[in-house]
Design an enzyme around this catalytic site. Structure first.
Site, PDB file in Angstrom:
ATOM      1  N   SER A 191     -32.190 -58.569   9.217  1.00  0.00           N
ATOM      2  CA  SER A 191     -32.670 -57.751  10.524  1.00  0.00           C
ATOM      3  C   SER A 191     -33.709 -56.717   9.729  1.00  0.00           C
ATOM      4  CB  SER A 191     -31.661 -57.301  11.324  1.00  0.00           C
ATOM      5  OG  SER A 191     -32.288 -57.121  12.508  1.00  0.00           O
TER       6      SER A 191
ATOM      7  N   HIS B 206     -34.869 -61.981  14.204  1.00  0.00           N
ATOM      8  CA  HIS B 206     -34.602 -62.358  15.436  1.00  0.00           C
ATOM      9  C   HIS B 206     -35.543 -63.287  16.083  1.00  0.00           C
ATOM     10  CE1 HIS B 206     -31.291 -59.435  15.057  1.00  0.00           C
ATOM     11  NE2 HIS B 206     -32.013 -58.820  14.682  1.00  0.00           N
TER      12      HIS B 206
ATOM     13  N   ASP C  92     -46.962 -58.222  25.438  1.00  0.00           N
ATOM     14  CA  ASP C  92     -47.920 -57.325  25.557  1.00  0.00           C
ATOM     15  C   ASP C  92     -48.770 -57.216  24.380  1.00  0.00           C
ATOM     16  OD1 ASP C  92     -46.209 -56.511  27.557  1.00  0.00           O
ATOM     17  OD2 ASP C  92     -45.482 -54.322  26.740  1.00  0.00           O
TER      18      ASP C  92
END
Ligand SMILES: *[C@@H]1O[C@H](CO)[C@@H](O)[C@H](O)[C@H]1NC(C)=O
Ligand SMILES: *[C@@H]1O[C@H](CO)[C@@H](O)[C@H](O)[C@H]1NC(C)=O
Length: 401
Positions: free
Chosen positions: A149, A206, A168
């Site tokens: 991660s 992820h 976004d």
């Protein structure tokens, strides 16, 4: 470095001598035996591997490290695993005692959390601390560095992703200067770059689970002309790893894990049409699954020998259209659509849509220069995985109502 310490270093890590980096996509399972066995092997092997564990990214650094220390020793047979007590506020990354501690290890592992904490601790504002210099010398001499991660996102020398969503990102673009606390959706990066163990690739994590394909593509395109920008990035799915060996000679990445894959984005030939949001053609994408490899110098991919071309053996008649292709909540929206697309007989192009409106984005897939591959997992022959290369992607605002 003196002769004595050089000899010491060589003896210490001569067993591994792989110059390797292991990038893990987060949320990895303690039961992922092939992954942890590989980590132990690259660190020198059972009974030999000595890990220095950094919990720096976590709000509970010692607790985060304790988890990996217990697992690496008690489940996977590391000789030792030691907490390296360097945190965002410890101000000791130039301390000779910490440098000594680092020099006693054969491997380093960074747990998850926030990658900026790692940077603030051991590469503040782009300044390499003595601990980081020592780690780099160790890795050059054959030690392993790895992370999950945030601990993987920070390992490269390119601009480092610090947050944001695909939707976004497509509207506003990518911002340098790190995350914007007023708008968590903003796509952001740190222009000082990561720790610098791997050159030329932006890692993201992820990945399919949070629908991060468009965010990585937009970030690469927006930052590629900066001094530490690059047109190349990879996105690691959860519980999946890209294991990079020969880091400083001819780095090659191999995929380990069965729950997903590694997405590869290349914006080298992307055609950008001016737009108030995003209008891209010609993004090239690959999706690699277990045992596939990528030459990180050329970007050349090679599929596992147990996979065969899908062409002529597709299961579905037509491509399915996704109406939520950018989803950050519905896991694997893009990844499933791409796998199904290569597994269809009739359609060489398909256009998907974002669920989000005003604007709605459309994402087109074209496989005319690409290919899909499928194979049964060697250790689980009833489960098939699908990879692909050279998916040509276009992204633009949809004019349909
Ligand atoms: C981690 O992965 C497991 C599946 O392996 C999943 O059930 C779980 O929800 C995931 N956790 C998070 C925080 O995403
Ligand atoms: C890529 O791989 C193919 C075969 O796998 C090879 O023929 C080609 O030369 C490689 N390209 C580069 C740039 O290494």
């Amino acid at each position: 470095m003196g002769l004595l310490s050089l000899t010491f270093l060589t003896a210490l890590v001569g067993l591994a001598a792989s110059q390797s980096a292991v990038f893990i996509g987060g949320n990895e399972s303690e039961e992922n035996v092939p992954l942890w066995d590989k980590v132990i092997e690259l660190a020198g092997g059972k009974g030999v591997a000595k890990f220095g564990i950094f919990g720096t990214a976590s709000s509970d650094p010692e607790g985060s490290a304790a988890y990996y220390i217990d697992m690496l020793i008690n489940v996977y047979g590391a000789a030792s695993a030691t907490y390296i007590p360097i945190t965002e506020t410890s101000n000791n990354a130039d301390d000779p005692a910490m440098v000594d501690l680092v020099r006693q290890q054969t491997a380093f592992f960074f747990g998850g959390g926030d990658q900026l904490r790692i940077l603030n601790a051991i590469r503040p504002a782009g300044r390499e601390t003595l601990v980081l210099t020592a780690m780099k010398e160790m890795v050059k001499a054959g030690a392993m560095v790895g992370g999950t991660s945030a601990g993987a996102a920070c390992l490269s020398d390119t601009v480092m992703i610090t947050g944001g969503s695909s939707y976004d990102g497509l509207i506003y673009g990518a911002f340098s200067g790190g995350p914007n606390s007023n708008n968590a959706g903003d796509l952001s990066y740190d222009e000082h770059g990561g720790l610098g163990f791997l050159a030329g690739w932006v890692p993201d994590t992820h990945f399919s689970e949070r629908g991060r394909e468009a965010r990585l593509i937009r970030l690469l395109q927006d930052s590629r002309y900066r001094d530490i920008g690059t047109p190349w990035g990879f996105g690691l799915d959860e519980d999946m790893a890209l294991v990079v060996t020969d880091l400083y000679t001819r780095p090659v990445g191999k995929v380990i894990g069965t729950s997903g894959g590694v997405f590869i984005a290349d914006v080298t030939n992307t055609i950008v049409t001016p737009s108030t949001t995003t209008n891209y053609e010609g993004v090239s994408a690959h999706y690699l699954t277990q045992d596939d490899t990528i030459d990180l110098t050329t970007g050349n991919v090679t599929f596992a020998s147990w996979k065969t071309p899908l062409k002529g053996n597709e299961q579905y008649a037509n491509a399915e259209i996704s109406n939520d292709i950018l989803s950050s909540k519905r896991s694997r929206s893009w990844a499933s659509a791409a796998a199904q697309f290569f597994d269809n007989q009739l359609d060489d192009t398909v256009t998907h849509f974002s669920f989000e409106k005003n604007p709605t984005f459309e994402v087109s897939f074209n496989r005319l220069s690409g290919a899909g591959y499928r194979g049964p997992l060697p250790n689980d022959p009833l489960t098939f995985v699908v990879s692909h290369e050279n998916l040509q992607v276009g992204i633009r605002e949809s004019i349909a109502v």
